[in-house]
Structures are given as structure tokens and as C-alpha cells.
Design an enzyme around this catalytic site. Structure first.
Site, PDB file in Angstrom:
ATOM      1  N   ARG A   1       8.972  94.040  81.751  1.00 21.32           N
ATOM      2  CA  ARG A   1       9.868  95.206  81.774  1.00 21.32           C
ATOM      3  C   ARG A   1      10.054  95.658  83.211  1.00 21.32           C
ATOM      4  O   ARG A   1       9.084  95.752  83.961  1.00 21.32           O
ATOM      5  CB  ARG A   1       9.296  96.345  80.928  1.00 21.32           C
TER       6      ARG A   1
ATOM      7  N   SER B   1      13.260  99.567  75.132  1.00 15.06           N
ATOM      8  CA  SER B   1      12.872 100.620  74.187  1.00 15.06           C
ATOM      9  C   SER B   1      13.353 101.997  74.637  1.00 15.06           C
ATOM     10  O   SER B   1      14.551 102.232  74.731  1.00 15.06           O
ATOM     11  CB  SER B   1      11.357 100.584  73.989  1.00 15.06           C
TER      12      SER B   1
ATOM     13  N   ASP C   1      13.977 106.017  68.349  1.00 12.37           N
ATOM     14  CA  ASP C   1      14.263 105.786  69.767  1.00 12.37           C
ATOM     15  C   ASP C   1      15.334 104.699  69.899  1.00 12.37           C
ATOM     16  O   ASP C   1      15.772 104.129  68.886  1.00 12.37           O
ATOM     17  CB  ASP C   1      12.972 105.468  70.541  1.00 12.37           C
TER      18      ASP C   1
ATOM     19  N   ASP D   1      15.674 101.573  70.513  1.00  6.65           N
ATOM     20  CA  ASP D   1      15.563 100.265  69.844  1.00  6.65           C
ATOM     21  C   ASP D   1      14.935 100.397  68.460  1.00  6.65           C
ATOM     22  O   ASP D   1      14.570  99.400  67.839  1.00  6.65           O
ATOM     23  CB  ASP D   1      14.788  99.260  70.705  1.00  6.65           C
TER      24      ASP D   1
ATOM     25  N   ASP E   1      12.130 101.314  67.187  1.00  7.61           N
ATOM     26  CA  ASP E   1      10.781 100.910  66.785  1.00  7.61           C
ATOM     27  C   ASP E   1       9.818 102.098  66.756  1.00  7.61           C
ATOM     28  O   ASP E   1       8.670 101.953  66.369  1.00  7.61           O
ATOM     29  CB  ASP E   1      10.237  99.765  67.656  1.00  7.61           C
ATOM     30  N   ARG E   2      10.300 103.289  67.157  1.00 10.45           N
ATOM     31  CA  ARG E   2       9.435 104.467  67.132  1.00 10.45           C
ATOM     32  C   ARG E   2      10.167 105.621  66.449  1.00 10.45           C
ATOM     33  O   ARG E   2      11.389 105.616  66.359  1.00 10.45           O
ATOM     34  CB  ARG E   2       9.026 104.858  68.562  1.00 10.45           C
TER      35      ARG E   2
ATOM     36  N   GLU F   1       0.031 104.031  66.884  1.00 14.40           N
ATOM     37  CA  GLU F   1      -0.381 104.449  68.222  1.00 14.40           C
ATOM     38  C   GLU F   1       0.208 105.836  68.454  1.00 14.40           C
ATOM     39  O   GLU F   1       1.285 106.156  67.934  1.00 14.40           O
ATOM     40  CB  GLU F   1       0.071 103.452  69.292  1.00 14.40           C
TER      41      GLU F   1
ATOM     42  N   LYS G   1       5.348  97.957  65.511  1.00 16.81           N
ATOM     43  CA  LYS G   1       5.754  99.299  65.081  1.00 16.81           C
ATOM     44  C   LYS G   1       7.206  99.272  64.627  1.00 16.81           C
ATOM     45  O   LYS G   1       8.005  98.467  65.111  1.00 16.81           O
ATOM     46  CB  LYS G   1       5.520 100.310  66.190  1.00 16.81           C
TER      47      LYS G   1
END
Length: 622
Positions: free
Chosen positions: A73, A175, A332, A334, A336-337, A434, A448
Site C-alpha cells: 500500500r 480500503s 468503508d 471497499d 470490508d468494514r 478487529e 473482514k
């Protein structure tokens, strides 16, 4: 004598040996200008060269990206340590070389590629373009590639890797990072993110394959190769079908009077969350119109991270008030959260922390398991997991209810990897999380997943509504049953790696060489665990049970008053994070006292251990 035209100058730049006085830099400049076929990023390096910007050239060209907690990243732009066409080609060539070594059936099983909606005009760089180049490198080597034809949530890539039995997959995403960033997230055949030694071996292979191969730049292959397949419809259908396994009250959902607002934060989530709600029997959630469609500039938020709370949820909270919706769900960029907020009786919003949502998920997933298990199901076969910097609430629930709880290193790659081992040994994993609002309900995906988490929160809220209980009231019930777990997580920004190193080295040599602190202000320290060095004072052999992680800084202090605090560096951003939690037993119900104690301890931690003013740390802006 005729003047040099711009074309001549460019030609000279391309073919001249470079004399910056630094042979390593001269070589790197030559390589970049020979290999990069993206006019925008090539021009960025040429301009720096023309203007004699040697320090910036060195910063951009003389180091490489390494695998952090979420793959590669970095910022988008020109240079070997940035995300761009050339570094993605190099990374994929290294991947090819490593996968060819690991899998004799690589060219039968293939590779999955997905992408989000990020982009940067000044570098002609977008997630979609980088995904096409990733596919092109592999297609040119006769590898079948499952390339999604449109943007997808990150969890779709690990899900597809497992379902399609591919050897690996890559998701092009950064992300929730700032808009300037992008990333290259790698999943192994298991559907979990890669961990050591794969990450180090892939980096070695990348180093051996830096010059683009013939065909690596040929992104036309994406349109012409018979080896390219589009898994979008198939994977979306199968994912939605598998969601039914964690839906327990479909009929009740279809009748609920609750209304939900969903924001996808200018990212990929809208369509997929709408579909998930339909699968669960709900009416569609109300989208935030200004944030529904992809926008790589994330133009309505100061940062695209729903974890930042009320300040970035402004539009969704106002829409919810207007629409008389009590619950706001935010995925978020992308997807995934997940962040969630609930309107309280007093007209204020309660934005749940990741740890608070996890307490609710842990209660809910276990409650649903109990009510739906077969008669001979053994609670001792059941597991929940969390990263070590997350709340210990699942541990408290597990102790009382009789199932197993395990901790991993920070980063969902460690959770995914451990779940895979547990499943292979016949165990049942109900939930993992997490604290940075990353949740996994069930095990269809080994990473996630904000899409499934969003719809599970909706079902939980609908179920509780039938008993006239809010999410916040249920959270208090969970704490009353299993003990209050009051936590606070925040961070400081620090752009100087040497400062970060000095802060942690000082803690390792606090009162004397090789001695950790025994007190933090007035608070006595019971145990110290240092994941960077592998030391743990609580173990008989003084060695940490969790694996050593030399590339990142992380020290945990257990205090005599029952508080646990961790200082660590972020794997994806220039941050020093701190995590602190008071874990009380169920008979300690004076939350004001617990909160006061936690606040004092955090103040001491910041003042004595981080020393922000002395070290020039930038406080998180609220």
C-alpha cells in the site's frame, strides 16, 4: 547552431547516462525511463530530473514497497515505492514466478483479480487500470484470469478464490486510506491474506523480475484472450446464497418497522448492501444520495474512513433524522468494514466503536448458534477470535458460555489464517473481529466483510425491536452479564520513521539498558509483552506466545488495576496507535469510576511513553 527541440531533449534524457553523483540513483532513473510506458508517470520522473530534484528522485526510486498488514500500500504516482502501472506489473511478475514454483496446476486453476473505485488523474492511475495490467501480465503467460468486470467489495476476491479453487487472488484497493493511496492485496488459495513466509518470498521474486516482460504492458489481452473470464454474476449469486447461512429471522425482518440508512462512502458498497438486505427479507436501506456512487475524490468527507465517527457520518445522520430512520450503517470505500450508529431517546446519536459492535456481534452470533444448534452440538467445538489489540469482551463471553476464544496478531490476515486451521480441524468459528471496525460473521469469507456485517446488524436490531430493546440497551445488558469492557483507541500521526523507532527503543531501555518501565506515572505495570522482539514477562520462558513481528513496533502493558494498553505502529499509515481497555468483572458496575481510571491511565501513557510535544507528534484531529 539549431536549438534542441523538446523531442531532442526528451531523447537525450532517455539515452544519456545520468550523473547525479549517486550511481544507485543513476541506475534507477535509467531503468524507470526505459521501462515505464505510462506517459504521465514517466513525465513526473523526467520533470524531477530536469529540475535537479535528486532528493525526491532518491525517495521515489531507491526503495521498494513491502507487505504491511494489508498487502502493498502506498501513494499513487511515479517511483518504485509508489503504486503505479510499472510497480503493479513488477509485483504481478513476481507473483507469477512464485506461484509457478508453488503450484504445478497454476495454469489450470487460474488467478482472481478484483478492484475498487480509486483513481488519480495526474498519474493516469486507477484501480480498474491496475487490475487490467495485473490480468495482462498473467494472461500473457497463459494463466486463466478471473477478472471482475466491475468494481466489487474486497471480500468478493477471497470468496472467489475459494469458490473457484484458484491458486491466489489480488484486490486493487487502499480500503479507507486517504484518496491519494492505492494498494495490492494478495490472497492465497485458502482465501486468507498471505502471511509469512509467502510475503517475503514474493518480494524476493519481485526483485528478480523488475524488467517488464514482453506482453506485460499489453492490456488489450483483457478484451481478446480466451483465458479471461468474468466471475461477477456467478460469485455475486453464490455469495448472496451463502449469506442465508447467517440469517436467522427472515420473516421477522420482512415485517420490521425499523428503517435503515446506508452510506457507501463514495465506494463500492451500495449495490451489494442493497442485495444483501433483499436476501435477508428487508426492504432496501435508504441510501445517502451524495455518497451512493463511486467518487475517487471522496468529495463529501474529509477522510473516507467511517471509523472517524460522527464528523464523517454527518450526511447519513442528517438523512436518517429526516427519514425517521433509527439506525445508520456505513461501509468503508471497499466495503470490508462497517460503522453503525443509533438514534437515542434524547435525540443524540450513539456511534458504536468497533469493540462495542463486537460485543453485540459476539452475543448475537452465540445466541443464534444456541437457538439453532442440533441437540448433539458441542459448545467446546465453537470458537471466536479477535486481534490482540481488540477488546477482551469475547474472552469474557467465552469463559462464561464454555466456547473457545483465541487471539491473533493485529491484521485480519492472521485471523483468516487461523480460521482456516480451525476449520480444517473440524471446529466451528462463529465470529471474529478487529477493533478497527473489521468484522466476520460466519466463515464464507476468510477476511473482514462489511456487507454481511451490515445486514447482520440490521437483523439484530429488528429482533431486539420486537422486545422494545435498542442496540445500546442490549450492549449494556451484555456488559452487565459478562463484565464492563471500557476501551479507548486513538492515534498520533508521525511522518519520521526515526522518531517512531526512538520512542519504542526508549521503552525497551527505560530506567536502564534492556529494562522496560515498571510504572507509567502512578500506575504499576504487571507485565510487558513486546511483539517486535518476542519478549513476554508473563510467560515462564519470557517468550511471546504470539509470533514475533520484527518489521513493526508493538508493545503491550498489563497494569495491576486490570487495564491492558498497547502501543503500535500502523501497518498501512504513518500512525502510532494506542489501545487501552479496562476489563471489569460483572460485579463492578460503577462505569463512571472505570472510565475515570481509564482516562487517567491513557493521559499517563501519552505523557510518559509517547511524549507528543517532545517528539513532534501530531494529535488526531477530532
Amino acid at each position: 547552431m539549431a536549438e534542441n527541440t523538446e523531442e531532442d531533449l526528451n531523447s537525450n534524457l532517455l539515452h544519456a547516462p545520468y550523473h547525479t553523483g549517486d550511481p544507485q540513483l543513476d541506475t534507477a532513473i535509467g531503468q524507470w525511463l526505459r521501462w515505464d510506458k505510462n506517459p504521465k508517470t514517466k513525465e513526473q520522473i523526467e520533470n524531477l530530473l530536469r529540475n535537479g530534484m535528486n532528493k525526491e528522485l532518491r525517495d521515489r526510486l531507491c526503495c521498494r514497497m513491502t507487505f504491511g498488514t494489508a498487502g502493498l500500500r502506498s501513494a499513487m504516482g511515479a517511483g518504485f515505492c509508489y503504486i503505479n502501472d510499472l510497480t503493479v506489473i513488477q509485483s504481478t511478475q513476481g507473483m507469477y514466478k512464485y506461484l509457478e514454483r508453488c503450484f504445478s496446476d497454476f495454469k489450470q486453476r487460474g488467478f482472481v483479480v478484483g478492484y475498487d473505485t480509486r483513481g488519480q488523474v495526474t498519474s493516469s492511475c486507477s484501480s480498474q487500470r491496475l487490475a487490467k495490467l495485473t490480468a495482462a501480465v498473467l494472461l500473457a503467460k497463459d494463466v486463466p484470469v478471473y477478472l471482475f468486470s466491475r468494481y466489487v467489495p474486497t471480500p468478493f476476491v477471497p470468496y472467489a478464490v475459494r469458490k473457484l479453487k484458484a491458486v491466489a487472488g489480488v484486490m486493487i484497493t487502499a480500503s479507507h486510506n486517504r484518496k491519494e493511496d492505492n494498494g495490492y492485496k494478495v490472497y492465497w488459495e485458502t482465501g486468507a491474506q498471505i502471511t509469512s513466509p509467502h510475503d517475503k518470498e514474493i518480494l524476493k521474486c519481485i526483485e528478480e523480475c523488475v524488467e517488464p516482460w514482453n506482453g506485460s504492458w499489453n492490456d488489450n489481452l483483457v478484451d481478446t484472450s480466451p483465458l479471461k473470464r468474468d466471475p461477477l454474476q456467478d460469485i455475486c449469486r453464490r455469495y448472496m446464497e451463502d449469506l442465508k447461512m447467517i440469517c436467522f429471522y427472515r420473516e421477522l425482518n420482512s415485517k420490521t418497522t425499523l428503517k435503515f440508512v446506508h452510506t457507501s462512502f463514495h465506494g463500492v458498497g451500495h449495490d451489494y448492501v442493497q442485495l444483501a438486505f433483499k436476501v435477508f427479507g428487508f426492504k432496501p436501506p435508504i441510501p445517502v444520495p451524495e455518497q451512493k456512487d463511486p467518487d475517487p475524490d471522496f468529495s463529501t468527507v474529509k477522510c473516507p474512513n467511517p471509523e472517524e465517527g460522527e464528523s464523517v457520518l454527518e450526511l447519513s445522520l442528517r438523512l436518517a433524522e429526516k427519514e425517521n430512520a433509527r439506525i445508520v450503517l456505513a461501509t468503508d470505500p471497499d466495503a470490508d468494514r462497517l460503522a453503525a450508529a443509533e438514534l437515542q431517546e434524547n435525540g443524540c446519536w450513539k456511534v458504536f466503536t468497533g469493540n462495542e459492535l463486537a460485543a453485540l456481534f459476539g452475543w448475537w452470533m452465540f445466541d443464534c448458534w444456541k437457538k439453532n444448534q442440533s441437540r448433539n452440538a458441542d459448545v467446546k467445538n465453537v470458537y471466536m477470535l479477535a486481534t490482540t489489540v481488540s477488546s477482551k469482551i469475547l474472552k469474557a463471553i467465552a469463559l462464561k458460555e464454555g466456547f473457545h476464544f483465541e487471539e491473533t496478531l493485529p491484521g485480519f490476515k492472521w485471523i483468516g489464517s487461523r480460521i482456516k486451521d480451525l476449520l480444517e480441524n473440524g471446529k466451528e468459528v462463529l465470529f471474529a473481529f478487529e477493533e478497527s471496525i473489521g468484522f466476520l460473521c460466519g466463515t464464507s469469507v476468510l477476511d473482514k466483510d462489511g456487507v454481511s456485517a451490515a445486514v447482520v446488524v440490521a437483523e439484530m436490531a429488528s429482533y431486539l425491536e420486537t422486545m422494545n430493546i435498542t442496540l445500546k440497551q442490549q450492549l449494556i445488558k451484555v456488559y452487565e452479564t459478562y463484565g464492563y469492557h471500557i476501551s479507548k483507541t486513538s492515534y498520533f500521526l508521525c511522518y519520521e520513521p526515526s522518531t517512531i523507532k526512538n520512542i519504542f527503543e526508549r521503552l525497551r531501555n527505560f530506567d536502564a539498558p534492556k529494562e522496560y518501565p515498571k510504572f507509567c506515572g502512578t500506575f504499576a505495570i504487571l507485565h510487558v509483552r513486546d511483539i517486535t522482539t518476542g519478549y513476554d514477562s508473563s510467560q515462564p520462558n519470557k517468550k511471546s506466545v504470539l509470533p514475533v513481528s520484527k518489521n513493526s513496533q508493538m508493545i503491550t502493558f498489563t497494569f495491576q488495576n486490570g487495564c491492558v494498553a498497547t502501543l503500535r505502529t500502523s501497518g498501512t499509515e504513518p500512525k502510532i496507535k494506542y489501545y487501552a481497555e479496562m476489563c471489569a468483572s460483572p460485579d463492578q458496575s460503577d462505569t463512571a469510576l472505570l472510565e475515570e481510571e481509564l482516562k487517567k491511565l491513557i493521559d499517563g501513557l501519552i505523557e510518559n511513553f509517547l511524549q507528543p510535544s517532545k517528539n513532534g507528534l501530531i494529535w488526531r484531529s477530532v
